[in-house]
Design an enzyme around this catalytic site. Structure first.
Site, PDB file in Angstrom:
ATOM      1  N   SER A 267      71.581 -40.590  52.615  1.00  0.00           N
ATOM      2  CA  SER A 267      70.283 -39.893  52.645  1.00  0.00           C
ATOM      3  C   SER A 267      70.292 -38.592  53.425  1.00  0.00           C
ATOM      4  CB  SER A 267      69.212 -40.808  53.213  1.00  0.00           C
ATOM      5  OG  SER A 267      68.745 -41.628  52.179  1.00  0.00           O
TER       6      SER A 267
ATOM      7  N   LYS B 205      69.578 -35.537  51.556  1.00  0.00           N
ATOM      8  CA  LYS B 205      68.197 -35.138  51.252  1.00  0.00           C
ATOM      9  C   LYS B 205      67.785 -33.887  52.029  1.00  0.00           C
ATOM     10  CE  LYS B 205      67.130 -39.904  50.052  1.00  0.00           C
ATOM     11  NZ  LYS B 205      66.643 -41.205  50.516  1.00  0.00           N
TER      12      LYS B 205
ATOM     13  N   TYR C 195      71.249 -37.205  41.824  1.00  0.00           N
ATOM     14  CA  TYR C 195      70.779 -37.713  43.129  1.00  0.00           C
ATOM     15  C   TYR C 195      71.839 -38.632  43.741  1.00  0.00           C
ATOM     16  CZ  TYR C 195      68.521 -40.984  46.311  1.00  0.00           C
ATOM     17  OH  TYR C 195      68.247 -41.778  47.403  1.00  0.00           O
TER      18      TYR C 195
ATOM     19  N   TYR D 270      62.993 -42.702  58.381  1.00  0.00           N
ATOM     20  CA  TYR D 270      62.188 -43.636  57.587  1.00  0.00           C
ATOM     21  C   TYR D 270      61.058 -44.234  58.410  1.00  0.00           C
ATOM     22  CZ  TYR D 270      65.915 -43.081  54.241  1.00  0.00           C
ATOM     23  OH  TYR D 270      66.799 -42.558  53.373  1.00  0.00           O
TER      24      TYR D 270
ATOM     25  N   VAL E 198      72.365 -44.412  55.012  1.00  0.00           N
ATOM     26  CA  VAL E 198      72.857 -45.789  55.085  1.00  0.00           C
ATOM     27  C   VAL E 198      74.387 -45.872  55.129  1.00  0.00           C
ATOM     28  CG1 VAL E 198      70.806 -46.866  54.064  1.00  0.00           C
ATOM     29  CG2 VAL E 198      72.695 -46.154  52.576  1.00  0.00           C
TER      30      VAL E 198
END
Ligand code: GLU
Length: 314
Positions: free
Chosen positions: A62, A65, A185, A237, A255
């Site tokens: 992530s 991102k 992605y 998160y 992760v």
């Protein structure tokens, strides 16, 4: 700051690793060794400090991102990006479907899976090669490559992200081919990086988008301001609030076990520790960052505190 501090921080964080678990929902990630720990710090005056497995490769997951958001803002602008996702903390798990399934709304922010997939809808015409080249530039490493094993492993186990993506397609948030968007992605989550790479990217963000040593501008100031603000509010998160209180640095986890942190005007920090807490954040990595932030008084809200040794009290 010196490498002794990094060693102390790492040893402080180490016992926490056994309280977490490596990610299993992407089978290839379950092969990581939960003991692994490494840290890299790049300073604005050009020093590179490191300790432990700072050059061990792991997938960016992530943390990609952040790169995707920055590139989308650079190329398509603020309005186009925030037409795809809001800028609100979701308070929900990274892969949550809640709150987008029962309303007409767009995803909460570009750092949860739904929002990130929506941002990749914008990036699709650029393609993998251009995005890989951006990642290499921003992380100052031409050896960043796609980890095919991790990509295949996630791709064949991505029912959840497929559900999110098709839901977004049904709402008109995704406008392009869903499979192609999701493939890009997932590929961008599967880039092999190390803690040094994260520190490099963190340093660019810490210095307003300009490399402090070469003077080369990589990102516009407005882009950096937007990205680091969203990192602070949404980067960990549903652990973002607690992390902001304890550590107080704009950060982004993945992760794969990485965390990238930014100390404004001073440092880029990359940490690697694949043992995760239940929210998907590196469990030891968070403690390591808390130790460093407290010891060096790096919390961005520390300016509200009068430290005993501060000039104002002298
Ligand atoms: N590729 C992962 C996913 O989409 C990224 C999740 C993460 O790093 O938090 O589930």
């Amino acid at each position: 700051m010196d490498e002794t501090l990094l060693k102390q921080a790492l040893e402080f964080g180490r016992p926490y690793a056994e309280k977490g678990k490596v990610a299993h929902y992407i089978p290839e990630l379950s092969k990581a060794d939960w003991h692994d720990l490494g840290i890299s710090v790049h300073t604005i005056d050009g020093r590179q400090l490191r300790y432990g497995l700072h050059d061990r490769r792991f997938t960016i997951q992530s943390i990609s991102k952040i790169i995707n958001l920055a590139i989308a803002l650079e190329h398509f602008g603020f309005d186009a990006v925030f037409h795809k996702a809001k800028m609100e903390p979701s308070g929900a798990a990274f892969n949550s479907m809640s709150r987008i399934s029962d309303s007409e709304d767009i995803p909460f922010n570009p750092l949860v899976n739904s929002g990130a997939i929506a941002i990749v809808d914008l990036l699709l015409p650029m393609g993998l090669e251009a995005m890989l080249s951006s990642a290499r530039n921003l992380c100052a490493d031409n050896e960043i490559t796609l980890n095919e094993d991790v990509f295949q492993s996630e791709w064949t186990n991505s029912a959840r992200n497929h559900s999110l993506a098709y839901l977004l397609k049904s709402k008109g948030v995704i406008t392009q081919d869903v499979e192609e968007v999701l493939k890009l992605y997932t590929q961008l989550c599967s880039l092999n990086v190390n803690a040094d790479n994260l520190a490099s990217l963190g340093l660019l963000l810490a210095n307003g988008g300009v490399h402090p040593v070469t003077g080369r501008r990589f990102l516009e100031e407005e882009v950096v301001r937007t990205v680091v603000t969203i990192m602070l509010t949404c980067g960990m998160y549903d652990g973002s609030g607690e992390f902001a209180v304890r550590v107080g640095l704009p950060s982004k986890s993945g992760v794969g076990g990485g965390i990238l942190s930014v100390v404004p005007g001073a440092l880029g920090i990359g940490v690697y520790g694949p043992s995760l807490d239940e929210k998907g954040n590196s469990i030891a990595g968070q403690r390591i960052l808390e130790y460093i932030s407290r010891t060096e008084k790096l919390h961005i809200m520390d300016r509200f505190i009068r430290h005993p040794d501060s000039a104002a009290q002298a």
